[in-house]
Design a protein around this motif. Sequence first.
Motif, PDB file in Angstrom:
ATOM      1  N   PHE A 199       0.860  -1.178   0.000  1.00 48.68           N
ATOM      2  CA  PHE A 199       0.000   0.000   0.000  1.00 48.68           C
ATOM      3  C   PHE A 199       0.899   1.231   0.000  1.00 48.68           C
ATOM      4  O   PHE A 199       1.671   1.453   0.925  1.00 48.68           O
ATOM      5  CB  PHE A 199      -0.907  -0.016   1.230  1.00 48.68           C
ATOM      6  CG  PHE A 199      -1.686   1.254   1.474  1.00 48.68           C
ATOM      7  CD1 PHE A 199      -2.174   2.029   0.434  1.00 48.68           C
ATOM      8  CD2 PHE A 199      -1.961   1.666   2.780  1.00 48.68           C
ATOM      9  CE1 PHE A 199      -2.891   3.194   0.669  1.00 48.68           C
ATOM     10  CE2 PHE A 199      -2.685   2.827   3.026  1.00 48.68           C
ATOM     11  CZ  PHE A 199      -3.152   3.590   1.978  1.00 48.68           C
ATOM     12  N   ASP A 200       0.817   2.028  -1.066  1.00 50.76           N
ATOM     13  CA  ASP A 200       1.547   3.286  -1.174  1.00 50.76           C
ATOM     14  C   ASP A 200       0.612   4.448  -0.905  1.00 50.76           C
ATOM     15  O   ASP A 200      -0.488   4.510  -1.477  1.00 50.76           O
ATOM     16  CB  ASP A 200       2.121   3.453  -2.588  1.00 50.76           C
ATOM     17  CG  ASP A 200       3.480   2.809  -2.761  1.00 50.76           C
ATOM     18  OD1 ASP A 200       3.907   2.052  -1.855  1.00 50.76           O
ATOM     19  OD2 ASP A 200       4.118   3.040  -3.800  1.00 50.76           O
ATOM     20  N   GLU A 235       4.255  -3.338   8.290  1.00 50.15           N
ATOM     21  CA  GLU A 235       5.589  -2.828   8.038  1.00 50.15           C
ATOM     22  C   GLU A 235       5.455  -1.546   7.222  1.00 50.15           C
ATOM     23  O   GLU A 235       4.639  -1.474   6.306  1.00 50.15           O
ATOM     24  CB  GLU A 235       6.424  -3.852   7.271  1.00 50.15           C
ATOM     25  CG  GLU A 235       6.682  -5.137   8.058  1.00 50.15           C
ATOM     26  CD  GLU A 235       7.437  -6.165   7.236  1.00 50.15           C
ATOM     27  OE1 GLU A 235       7.538  -5.980   5.998  1.00 50.15           O
ATOM     28  OE2 GLU A 235       7.910  -7.153   7.815  1.00 50.15           O
ATOM     29  N   ALA A 236       6.258  -0.541   7.532  1.00 54.14           N
ATOM     30  CA  ALA A 236       6.134   0.729   6.833  1.00 54.14           C
ATOM     31  C   ALA A 236       7.511   1.351   6.665  1.00 54.14           C
ATOM     32  O   ALA A 236       8.346   1.291   7.561  1.00 54.14           O
ATOM     33  CB  ALA A 236       5.215   1.678   7.607  1.00 54.14           C
ATOM     34  N   ARG A 237       7.723   1.969   5.493  1.00 49.25           N
ATOM     35  CA  ARG A 237       8.995   2.646   5.253  1.00 49.25           C
ATOM     36  C   ARG A 237       8.794   3.861   4.355  1.00 49.25           C
ATOM     37  O   ARG A 237       7.886   3.901   3.514  1.00 49.25           O
ATOM     38  CB  ARG A 237      10.011   1.701   4.620  1.00 49.25           C
ATOM     39  CG  ARG A 237       9.627   1.127   3.263  1.00 49.25           C
ATOM     40  CD  ARG A 237      10.602   0.037   2.848  1.00 49.25           C
ATOM     41  NE  ARG A 237      10.205  -0.652   1.627  1.00 49.25           N
ATOM     42  CZ  ARG A 237      10.696  -0.386   0.418  1.00 49.25           C
ATOM     43  NH1 ARG A 237      11.603   0.567   0.270  1.00 49.25           N
ATOM     44  NH2 ARG A 237      10.294  -1.077  -0.638  1.00 49.25           N
ATOM     45  N   PHE A 238       9.640   4.840   4.584  1.00 47.28           N
ATOM     46  CA  PHE A 238       9.635   6.063   3.793  1.00 47.28           C
ATOM     47  C   PHE A 238      10.274   5.784   2.446  1.00 47.28           C
ATOM     48  O   PHE A 238      11.336   5.153   2.364  1.00 47.28           O
ATOM     49  CB  PHE A 238      10.416   7.149   4.540  1.00 47.28           C
ATOM     50  CG  PHE A 238      10.411   8.491   3.882  1.00 47.28           C
ATOM     51  CD1 PHE A 238       9.322   9.336   4.014  1.00 47.28           C
ATOM     52  CD2 PHE A 238      11.506   8.931   3.152  1.00 47.28           C
ATOM     53  CE1 PHE A 238       9.312  10.586   3.427  1.00 47.28           C
ATOM     54  CE2 PHE A 238      11.509  10.179   2.553  1.00 47.28           C
ATOM     55  CZ  PHE A 238      10.412  11.014   2.685  1.00 47.28           C
ATOM     56  N   MET A 239       9.648   6.232   1.357  1.00 47.21           N
ATOM     57  CA  MET A 239      10.133   5.947   0.014  1.00 47.21           C
ATOM     58  C   MET A 239      11.016   7.098  -0.477  1.00 47.21           C
ATOM     59  O   MET A 239      10.544   8.099  -1.023  1.00 47.21           O
ATOM     60  CB  MET A 239       8.954   5.708  -0.931  1.00 47.21           C
ATOM     61  CG  MET A 239       8.040   4.556  -0.496  1.00 47.21           C
ATOM     62  SD  MET A 239       8.914   2.979  -0.313  1.00 47.21           S
ATOM     63  CE  MET A 239       9.247   2.578  -2.032  1.00 47.21           C
ATOM     64  N   HIS A 247       7.322  16.568  -7.154  1.00 53.63           N
ATOM     65  CA  HIS A 247       6.032  16.550  -6.470  1.00 53.63           C
ATOM     66  C   HIS A 247       6.216  17.035  -5.045  1.00 53.63           C
ATOM     67  O   HIS A 247       7.219  16.723  -4.398  1.00 53.63           O
ATOM     68  CB  HIS A 247       5.450  15.128  -6.474  1.00 53.63           C
ATOM     69  CG  HIS A 247       4.005  15.077  -6.112  1.00 53.63           C
ATOM     70  ND1 HIS A 247       3.549  15.137  -4.820  1.00 53.63           N
ATOM     71  CD2 HIS A 247       2.900  15.008  -6.887  1.00 53.63           C
ATOM     72  CE1 HIS A 247       2.229  15.084  -4.816  1.00 53.63           C
ATOM     73  NE2 HIS A 247       1.808  15.014  -6.062  1.00 53.63           N
ATOM     74  N   GLY A 248       5.261  17.784  -4.538  1.00 52.02           N
ATOM     75  CA  GLY A 248       5.403  18.393  -3.220  1.00 52.02           C
ATOM     76  C   GLY A 248       5.127  17.479  -2.050  1.00 52.02           C
ATOM     77  O   GLY A 248       5.402  17.859  -0.904  1.00 52.02           O
ATOM     78  N   GLN A 249       4.570  16.309  -2.290  1.00 50.63           N
ATOM     79  CA  GLN A 249       4.258  15.395  -1.199  1.00 50.63           C
ATOM     80  C   GLN A 249       5.295  14.285  -1.110  1.00 50.63           C
ATOM     81  O   GLN A 249       6.045  14.034  -2.045  1.00 50.63           O
ATOM     82  CB  GLN A 249       2.860  14.790  -1.404  1.00 50.63           C
ATOM     83  CG  GLN A 249       1.744  15.815  -1.341  1.00 50.63           C
ATOM     84  CD  GLN A 249       0.374  15.197  -1.551  1.00 50.63           C
ATOM     85  OE1 GLN A 249       0.210  13.991  -1.512  1.00 50.63           O
ATOM     86  NE2 GLN A 249      -0.619  16.048  -1.764  1.00 50.63           N
ATOM     87  N   SER A 250       5.322  13.627   0.057  1.00 51.30           N
ATOM     88  CA  SER A 250       6.207  12.491   0.272  1.00 51.30           C
ATOM     89  C   SER A 250       5.389  11.207   0.235  1.00 51.30           C
ATOM     90  O   SER A 250       4.154  11.239   0.186  1.00 51.30           O
ATOM     91  CB  SER A 250       6.920  12.633   1.620  1.00 51.30           C
ATOM     92  OG  SER A 250       7.796  13.750   1.600  1.00 51.30           O
ATOM     93  N   LYS A 251       6.080  10.062   0.260  1.00 54.31           N
ATOM     94  CA  LYS A 251       5.399   8.780   0.105  1.00 54.31           C
ATOM     95  C   LYS A 251       5.898   7.768   1.131  1.00 54.31           C
ATOM     96  O   LYS A 251       7.096   7.688   1.430  1.00 54.31           O
ATOM     97  CB  LYS A 251       5.610   8.237  -1.313  1.00 54.31           C
ATOM     98  CG  LYS A 251       4.837   6.946  -1.621  1.00 54.31           C
ATOM     99  CD  LYS A 251       5.195   6.390  -3.005  1.00 54.31           C
ATOM    100  CE  LYS A 251       4.599   7.200  -4.119  1.00 54.31           C
ATOM    101  NZ  LYS A 251       3.174   6.890  -4.353  1.00 54.31           N
ATOM    102  N   ILE A 252       4.967   6.979   1.649  1.00 49.75           N
ATOM    103  CA  ILE A 252       5.255   5.844   2.535  1.00 49.75           C
ATOM    104  C   ILE A 252       4.672   4.590   1.909  1.00 49.75           C
ATOM    105  O   ILE A 252       3.594   4.632   1.298  1.00 49.75           O
ATOM    106  CB  ILE A 252       4.659   6.080   3.942  1.00 49.75           C
ATOM    107  CG1 ILE A 252       5.510   7.118   4.704  1.00 49.75           C
ATOM    108  CG2 ILE A 252       4.565   4.780   4.735  1.00 49.75           C
ATOM    109  CD1 ILE A 252       4.948   7.505   6.059  1.00 49.75           C
TER     110      ILE A 252
END
Length: 258
Positions: A199-200, A235-239, A247-252
């Motif tokens: 899930f992104d 489980e989660a990690r910063f991409m 792009h102005g947003q970040s992704k996990i």
Amino acid sequence: MSRKSLLTNRAGLTHKVGYALRHPGRITPYVKRSTRDAWLRLKHPGHVAYYRAVMASDAARNPEAAVGSRSHERWLALGEMQFNYLAEHGLAPGHRMLDIGCGNLRAGWRFIAHLDTGNYYGIDISPDILISAKQTLTTYELQDKLPHLTITQDLKLEFLPSAHFDIVHAHSVFSHSPLDVIDECLAHVGRILAPGGFFDFTFDRTEGTEHQVLREDFYYRTETLLQLARKHGLEARFMDDWEKRPHGQSKIRVNNPA
């Protein structure tokens, strides 16, 4: 994003005054939007109902602008950016995909074209933007791909089958969501992820004080969202590679270890 940008509190008075001095032409539109949003919050105290009303108002003027695109060229570019990223991360025609907050298929039409027939499922809280999504589907002549486009009231995802989706995607959804809405989604998304699926989601990132602007734009620290996902056994990690995109947003990215 610059360090200064990540520390900026856009809800703070200092930022608002400085921004107004630098962009005087945006003062009147901001006041009009603030007044409209205050009225909509009064009429619709719950966040989902409120944001559905916001989307109805925005989509009536311009569906592409309603999903955050100032021009058709930008609408196309943002959709292509989302598609290319997932394609580089292994999105295959045989995958089953859930697009949370699919909007008017800015990226969705590319996903639909790429995926096998029936493998795309888009959901949104706004019936108005889904009407526009169907128009996009017609424009790109993708009716034969039989995508599922469904309105939803929340993000419990209880109407969807377990262990079904290889990829779940939410672009510019959590950037407009209070923490309880994000928590609701993370509490349930693991159930619908297929083994090996992910899930992104994108979010507005801050390294300073978490804050919101007009109850429409929400800024979170990365660790807040990572911890929230882990609380639900994910489980989660910063991409980091997404940060290279314009792009102005970040992704996990979230995976279900089970």
